[in-house]
Design a protein around this motif. Structure first.
Motif, PDB file in Angstrom:
ATOM      1  N   GLY A   1      -1.912  11.617   1.465  1.00 31.93           N
ATOM      2  CA  GLY A   1      -2.562  12.479   2.452  1.00 31.93           C
ATOM      3  C   GLY A   1      -3.311  11.687   3.505  1.00 31.93           C
ATOM      4  N   LEU A   2      -4.001  10.637   3.091  1.00 31.07           N
ATOM      5  CA  LEU A   2      -4.731   9.797   4.047  1.00 31.07           C
ATOM      6  C   LEU A   2      -3.778   9.057   4.982  1.00 31.07           C
ATOM      7  CD1 LEU A   2      -7.554   8.413   1.749  1.00 31.07           C
ATOM      8  CD2 LEU A   2      -7.825   9.935   3.715  1.00 31.07           C
ATOM      9  N   ALA A   3      -2.634   8.625   4.459  1.00 32.58           N
ATOM     10  CA  ALA A   3      -1.644   7.951   5.301  1.00 32.58           C
ATOM     11  C   ALA A   3      -1.134   8.908   6.373  1.00 32.58           C
ATOM     12  CB  ALA A   3      -0.488   7.425   4.445  1.00 32.58           C
ATOM     13  N   LYS A   4      -0.881  10.140   5.992  1.00 32.85           N
ATOM     14  CA  LYS A   4      -0.423  11.145   6.963  1.00 32.85           C
ATOM     15  C   LYS A   4      -1.522  11.451   7.979  1.00 32.85           C
ATOM     16  CE  LYS A   4       1.896  15.489   7.705  1.00 32.85           C
ATOM     17  NZ  LYS A   4       2.063  15.126   9.086  1.00 32.85           N
ATOM     18  N   TYR A   5      -2.749  11.615   7.504  1.00 35.78           N
ATOM     19  CA  TYR A   5      -3.869  11.879   8.402  1.00 35.78           C
ATOM     20  C   TYR A   5      -4.007  10.769   9.446  1.00 35.78           C
ATOM     21  CZ  TYR A   5      -8.533  11.809  10.282  1.00 35.78           C
ATOM     22  OH  TYR A   5      -9.578  11.730  11.154  1.00 35.78           O
TER      23      TYR A   5
ATOM     24  N   LYS B   1       0.853  -1.188   0.000  1.00 33.71           N
ATOM     25  CA  LYS B   1       0.000   0.000   0.000  1.00 33.71           C
ATOM     26  C   LYS B   1       0.886   1.234   0.000  1.00 33.71           C
ATOM     27  CE  LYS B   1      -4.001  -1.442   2.466  1.00 33.71           C
ATOM     28  NZ  LYS B   1      -4.888  -1.038   3.511  1.00 33.71           N
ATOM     29  N   VAL B   2       0.306   2.362  -0.337  1.00 33.70           N
ATOM     30  CA  VAL B   2       1.049   3.620  -0.349  1.00 33.70           C
ATOM     31  C   VAL B   2       1.620   3.912   1.031  1.00 33.70           C
ATOM     32  CG1 VAL B   2       0.869   6.121  -0.680  1.00 33.70           C
ATOM     33  CG2 VAL B   2      -0.230   4.577  -2.301  1.00 33.70           C
ATOM     34  N   ASP B   3       0.877   3.613   2.090  1.00 39.53           N
ATOM     35  CA  ASP B   3       1.366   3.926   3.437  1.00 39.53           C
ATOM     36  C   ASP B   3       2.535   3.050   3.871  1.00 39.53           C
ATOM     37  OD1 ASP B   3       0.229   1.506   4.243  1.00 39.53           O
ATOM     38  OD2 ASP B   3      -1.213   2.424   5.606  1.00 39.53           O
ATOM     39  N   ARG B   4       2.853   2.007   3.138  1.00 34.68           N
ATOM     40  CA  ARG B   4       4.047   1.210   3.416  1.00 34.68           C
ATOM     41  C   ARG B   4       5.290   1.932   2.914  1.00 34.68           C
ATOM     42  NH1 ARG B   4       3.463  -0.827   7.435  1.00 34.68           N
ATOM     43  NH2 ARG B   4       2.007   0.866   7.459  1.00 34.68           N
ATOM     44  N   LEU B   5       5.095   2.872   1.993  1.00 36.10           N
ATOM     45  CA  LEU B   5       6.206   3.657   1.459  1.00 36.10           C
ATOM     46  C   LEU B   5       6.442   4.891   2.314  1.00 36.10           C
ATOM     47  CD1 LEU B   5       8.026   3.351  -1.027  1.00 36.10           C
ATOM     48  CD2 LEU B   5       6.462   4.834  -2.269  1.00 36.10           C
ATOM     49  N   SER B   6       5.358   5.590   2.650  1.00 38.59           N
ATOM     50  CA  SER B   6       5.513   6.818   3.437  1.00 38.59           C
ATOM     51  C   SER B   6       4.202   7.197   4.096  1.00 38.59           C
ATOM     52  CB  SER B   6       5.967   7.959   2.533  1.00 38.59           C
ATOM     53  OG  SER B   6       6.148   9.140   3.289  1.00 38.59           O
ATOM     54  N   ARG B   7       4.332   7.909   5.214  1.00 40.68           N
ATOM     55  CA  ARG B   7       3.190   8.522   5.890  1.00 40.68           C
ATOM     56  C   ARG B   7       3.412  10.023   6.003  1.00 40.68           C
ATOM     57  NH1 ARG B   7      -0.633   5.260   8.209  1.00 40.68           N
ATOM     58  NH2 ARG B   7      -0.069   3.094   8.498  1.00 40.68           N
ATOM     59  N   ASN B   8       4.218  10.539   5.093  1.00 40.42           N
ATOM     60  CA  ASN B   8       4.548  11.957   5.133  1.00 40.42           C
ATOM     61  C   ASN B   8       4.479  12.512   3.712  1.00 40.42           C
ATOM     62  OD1 ASN B   8       5.658  14.494   5.385  1.00 40.42           O
ATOM     63  ND2 ASN B   8       7.455  13.837   6.519  1.00 40.42           N
ATOM     64  N   VAL B   9       3.488  13.322   3.434  1.00 41.01           N
ATOM     65  CA  VAL B   9       3.309  13.863   2.087  1.00 41.01           C
ATOM     66  C   VAL B   9       4.448  14.784   1.680  1.00 41.01           C
ATOM     67  CG1 VAL B   9       0.796  13.663   2.090  1.00 41.01           C
ATOM     68  CG2 VAL B   9       1.841  15.753   2.929  1.00 41.01           C
ATOM     69  N   PHE B  10       5.231  15.236   2.646  1.00 42.18           N
ATOM     70  CA  PHE B  10       6.307  16.180   2.361  1.00 42.18           C
ATOM     71  C   PHE B  10       7.673  15.504   2.242  1.00 42.18           C
ATOM     72  CE2 PHE B  10       3.023  18.326   4.927  1.00 42.18           C
ATOM     73  CZ  PHE B  10       2.533  19.159   3.943  1.00 42.18           C
ATOM     74  N   ASP B  11       7.710  14.181   2.291  1.00 43.39           N
ATOM     75  CA  ASP B  11       8.961  13.427   2.218  1.00 43.39           C
ATOM     76  C   ASP B  11       9.568  13.565   0.823  1.00 43.39           C
ATOM     77  OD1 ASP B  11      10.999  11.515   2.174  1.00 43.39           O
ATOM     78  OD2 ASP B  11       9.863  10.100   3.406  1.00 43.39           O
ATOM     79  N   LYS B  12      10.741  14.153   0.742  1.00 41.69           N
ATOM     80  CA  LYS B  12      11.402  14.387  -0.547  1.00 41.69           C
ATOM     81  C   LYS B  12      11.764  13.089  -1.248  1.00 41.69           C
ATOM     82  CE  LYS B  12      13.267  18.975   0.493  1.00 41.69           C
ATOM     83  NZ  LYS B  12      11.985  19.552   0.377  1.00 41.69           N
ATOM     84  N   ARG B  13      11.957  12.009  -0.492  1.00 42.88           N
ATOM     85  CA  ARG B  13      12.263  10.719  -1.107  1.00 42.88           C
ATOM     86  C   ARG B  13      11.101  10.265  -1.994  1.00 42.88           C
ATOM     87  NH1 ARG B  13      12.667  10.090   4.412  1.00 42.88           N
ATOM     88  NH2 ARG B  13      14.738  10.212   5.242  1.00 42.88           N
TER      89      ARG B  13
ATOM     90  N   ILE C   1      -3.754   9.230  15.121  1.00 45.44           N
ATOM     91  CA  ILE C   1      -3.293   8.361  16.207  1.00 45.44           C
ATOM     92  C   ILE C   1      -2.531   9.190  17.235  1.00 45.44           C
ATOM     93  CG2 ILE C   1      -1.646   6.521  16.778  1.00 45.44           C
ATOM     94  CD1 ILE C   1      -2.482   5.131  14.189  1.00 45.44           C
ATOM     95  N   SER C   2      -1.680  10.091  16.774  1.00 50.75           N
ATOM     96  CA  SER C   2      -0.918  10.961  17.678  1.00 50.75           C
ATOM     97  C   SER C   2      -1.862  11.804  18.531  1.00 50.75           C
ATOM     98  CB  SER C   2       0.013  11.854  16.858  1.00 50.75           C
ATOM     99  OG  SER C   2       0.699  12.742  17.678  1.00 50.75           O
ATOM    100  N   ASP C   3      -2.887  12.374  17.914  1.00 47.91           N
ATOM    101  CA  ASP C   3      -3.875  13.163  18.655  1.00 47.91           C
ATOM    102  C   ASP C   3      -4.566  12.326  19.727  1.00 47.91           C
ATOM    103  OD1 ASP C   3      -3.282  15.348  17.089  1.00 47.91           O
ATOM    104  OD2 ASP C   3      -5.125  15.252  15.890  1.00 47.91           O
ATOM    105  N   ASN C   4      -4.936  11.091  19.368  1.00 52.83           N
ATOM    106  CA  ASN C   4      -5.623  10.213  20.327  1.00 52.83           C
ATOM    107  C   ASN C   4      -4.732   9.899  21.522  1.00 52.83           C
ATOM    108  OD1 ASN C   4      -7.849  10.132  18.662  1.00 52.83           O
ATOM    109  ND2 ASN C   4      -7.330   8.163  17.750  1.00 52.83           N
ATOM    110  N   ILE C   5      -3.457   9.658  21.271  1.00 56.95           N
ATOM    111  CA  ILE C   5      -2.523   9.361  22.358  1.00 56.95           C
ATOM    112  C   ILE C   5      -2.364  10.570  23.272  1.00 56.95           C
ATOM    113  CG2 ILE C   5      -0.089   8.883  22.872  1.00 56.95           C
ATOM    114  CD1 ILE C   5      -0.138   7.039  20.363  1.00 56.95           C
TER     115      ILE C   5
END
Length: 166
Positions: free
Chosen positions: A130-134, A77-89, A139-143
């Motif tokens: 974007g959904l991966a980042k969201y 899935k896309v989220d296996r690659l990144s969870r950051n839309v701003f990742d230059k990689r 999760i961070s907000d919930n914690i």
């Protein structure tokens, strides 16, 4: 065409549980077999995709960028690659795909990023990022809310010190 498989989990605990990584690899190997891709390398690792410090992922990016022939990069899935839309990689991989130097295949998402994708497919890919980042941000907000509630209730935020009852 040759393929590089990327299977990733976020933590050592997920890796040690032994379910997700092997399941991703089997699914991706089967996909490559169906598509008649020769598997060049299987990259299976644990590392958060939310942080910038991704040494294992950087090694894989170098492997991809140093290929002299066009390769297919397969992820579950896309989220296996990144969870950051701003990742230059990810931008680098995306641009290489648009220039027909690589292809990005996201098997479970049913997405392929290459030089022939439409505006709709580009939009879908950006939405997946974007959904991966969201998801990670939520999760961070919930914690944070759970920690704030523990503090309000006067509870310890970690294990009790040695000698105290939990």
């Amino acid at each position: 065409m040759k393929a590089i498989i990327i299977a990733r989990v976020s933590t050592e605990e997920q890796r040690d549980a032994g379910n997700s990584l092997p399941a991703q690899v089997v699914r991706l190997e089967r996909y490559c077999q169906i598509k008649s891709f020769d598997i060049l390398q299987v990259c299976s690792f644990d590392e958060s995709a939310y942080t910038n410090d991704r040494s294992e992922f950087d090694r894989i990016i170098d492997l991809i960028l140093n290929q002299t022939e066009k390769v297919v990069v397969c992820c579950d899935k896309v989220d296996r690659l990144s969870r950051n839309v701003f990742d230059k990689r990810i931008s680098t991989l995306y641009e290489r795909a648009l220039c027909d130097k690589i292809e990005l295949h996201f098997v479970s998402d049913g997405q392929i990023v290459n030089s022939r994708i439409s505006a709709v497919e580009k939009f879908q890919f950006s939405m997946s990022l974007g959904l991966a980042k969201y998801y990670s941000d939520a999760i961070s907000d919930n914690i944070k809310r759970a920690i704030e509630q523990k503090i309000r209730k006067g509870e310890w935020l970690s294990k009790a010190p040695f000698g105290y009852k939990t």
